[in-house]
Design a protein around this motif. Sequence first.
Motif, short mmCIF file in Angstrom:
data_model
loop_
_atom_site.label_atom_id
_atom_site.label_comp_id
_atom_site.label_asym_id
_atom_site.label_seq_id
_atom_site.Cartn_x
_atom_site.Cartn_y
_atom_site.Cartn_z
N GLN A 1 0.84 -1.19 0.00
CA GLN A 1 0.00 0.00 0.00
C GLN A 1 0.88 1.24 0.00
OE1 GLN A 1 -2.56 -0.40 3.43
NE2 GLN A 1 -4.08 -1.53 2.27
N LEU A 2 0.51 2.19 -0.82
CA LEU A 2 1.26 3.44 -0.99
C LEU A 2 0.29 4.60 -0.92
CD1 LEU A 2 3.98 4.83 -1.88
CD2 LEU A 2 3.11 4.61 -4.22
N SER A 3 0.57 5.58 -0.10
CA SER A 3 -0.32 6.74 -0.03
C SER A 3 0.04 7.74 -1.12
CB SER A 3 -0.26 7.41 1.34
OG SER A 3 0.98 8.07 1.54
N ALA A 4 -1.00 8.40 -1.63
CA ALA A 4 -0.82 9.39 -2.68
C ALA A 4 -1.99 10.37 -2.60
CB ALA A 4 -0.79 8.73 -4.05
N PHE A 5 -1.81 11.55 -3.16
CA PHE A 5 -2.88 12.53 -3.12
C PHE A 5 -3.96 12.21 -4.15
CE2 PHE A 5 0.50 15.50 -1.44
CZ PHE A 5 -0.06 15.57 -0.17
N ARG A 6 -5.19 12.49 -3.76
CA ARG A 6 -6.32 12.31 -4.66
C ARG A 6 -6.27 13.35 -5.79
NH1 ARG A 6 -10.66 9.53 -3.37
NH2 ARG A 6 -10.11 9.66 -1.16
N ARG B 1 8.24 8.66 -7.21
CA ARG B 1 9.50 7.94 -7.03
C ARG B 1 9.25 6.49 -6.62
NH1 ARG B 1 12.38 12.70 -3.37
NH2 ARG B 1 13.02 14.02 -5.14
N VAL B 2 8.35 6.31 -5.70
CA VAL B 2 8.08 4.96 -5.20
C VAL B 2 7.31 4.15 -6.24
CG1 VAL B 2 7.09 3.62 -3.32
CG2 VAL B 2 8.13 5.85 -2.85
N ARG B 3 6.36 4.79 -6.91
CA ARG B 3 5.63 4.10 -7.98
C ARG B 3 6.63 3.60 -9.04
NH1 ARG B 3 -0.08 5.29 -8.22
NH2 ARG B 3 -0.72 7.11 -6.99
N TRP B 4 7.56 4.44 -9.41
CA TRP B 4 8.54 4.07 -10.43
C TRP B 4 9.38 2.88 -9.95
CZ3 TRP B 4 12.64 8.04 -12.65
CH2 TRP B 4 13.32 7.45 -13.73
N ALA B 5 9.84 2.94 -8.70
CA ALA B 5 10.63 1.84 -8.16
C ALA B 5 9.83 0.53 -8.15
CB ALA B 5 11.11 2.18 -6.75
N LEU B 6 8.57 0.62 -7.76
CA LEU B 6 7.72 -0.58 -7.74
C LEU B 6 7.52 -1.13 -9.14
CD1 LEU B 6 5.13 0.67 -5.11
CD2 LEU B 6 6.69 -1.26 -4.81
N GLU B 7 7.35 -0.24 -10.10
CA GLU B 7 7.18 -0.67 -11.49
C GLU B 7 8.45 -1.33 -12.02
OE1 GLU B 7 4.56 -0.84 -13.26
OE2 GLU B 7 3.11 0.49 -12.29
N GLU B 8 9.60 -0.75 -11.72
CA GLU B 8 10.86 -1.35 -12.15
C GLU B 8 11.04 -2.74 -11.53
OE1 GLU B 8 13.06 -0.37 -14.31
OE2 GLU B 8 12.70 1.78 -14.62
N ALA B 9 10.63 -2.88 -10.27
CA ALA B 9 10.81 -4.13 -9.56
C ALA B 9 9.73 -5.16 -9.89
CB ALA B 9 10.83 -3.87 -8.05
N GLY B 10 8.67 -4.72 -10.57
CA GLY B 10 7.57 -5.62 -10.89
C GLY B 10 6.76 -6.01 -9.68
N ALA C 1 3.55 7.40 2.00
CA ALA C 1 3.79 6.47 3.09
C ALA C 1 3.62 5.07 2.51
CB ALA C 1 2.81 6.71 4.23
N TYR C 2 4.25 4.09 3.14
CA TYR C 2 4.35 2.75 2.55
C TYR C 2 4.13 1.70 3.63
CZ TYR C 2 7.00 -1.34 0.74
OH TYR C 2 7.41 -2.59 0.35
N ARG C 3 3.45 0.63 3.25
CA ARG C 3 3.37 -0.55 4.12
C ARG C 3 3.22 -1.79 3.25
NH1 ARG C 3 -2.16 1.51 5.93
NH2 ARG C 3 -1.11 2.21 7.83
N ASP C 4 3.79 -2.88 3.72
CA ASP C 4 3.71 -4.12 2.95
C ASP C 4 3.37 -5.35 3.79
OD1 ASP C 4 6.07 -4.74 4.30
OD2 ASP C 4 7.37 -4.44 2.57
N GLY C 5 2.91 -5.11 5.00
CA GLY C 5 2.58 -6.22 5.88
C GLY C 5 3.70 -6.56 6.85
N GLY C 6 4.93 -6.28 6.45
CA GLY C 6 6.06 -6.50 7.34
C GLY C 6 6.75 -5.21 7.71
N VAL C 7 6.70 -4.25 6.80
CA VAL C 7 7.38 -2.97 6.98
C VAL C 7 6.38 -1.84 6.80
CG1 VAL C 7 9.06 -1.40 5.93
CG2 VAL C 7 9.65 -3.80 6.25
#
Length: 216
Positions: free
Chosen positions: A4-9, A23-32, A61-67
Amino acid sequence: MTIQLSAFRWVPPFAQGFVRDLRVRWALEEAGLPYEATLIDPQIQASPDYREWQPFGQVPAYRDGGVEMFESGAIVLHLAGKSEALSPSDEAGRARVATWIFAALNSVEPHVQNLVHLDVFHAGEAWTEERRPQAEAMLRSRLTSLAAWLDGRDYLEERFTAGDLMMTTVLRELVDNGMLAEFPTLDAYRERCEERPAFGRAMEAQLTPFRENAPA
């Protein structure tokens, strides 16, 4: 758990395409790595629940269940440790990626933001005429050093990494004011990084809710 990633509406047009969840969206896309965007508005931004996730009320803000974490640079660094698409797996390679992430955020971005703030948030104020030459000189010094490093290189290291991702998101703020055009090596580097399909997907993902939630 899906990331989960927070972003403005929605944000004003001048900020669209530049909010730091990109920045985070791009990193997630690169990482698949699949993710879901949690869209927030000013009311959510100020709420106690959101401040538990992001103490300053910013995005992302970011969360993945562990972090669970915040700050775009920290999140990208975390993701780089999870994906060889963003960083080599050896210790030396990871260290270099971390170095360039922090260089983008600490050695270059403050000087970029100084100029952006003068041009965007304090445009027309008398004091900016005296401050701008100093801000430009400091920024040109940093850009000159960066251009010297990139001369003859396609990327900051031997291949694209999260360091390039972060540096590109910093440099692209200098396109509209013409500063980056003074440094053809840097402008070509930015264009090369922005041509990556993952960047296009990340940009579209950020812009879509802005279009959908634009004020009538």
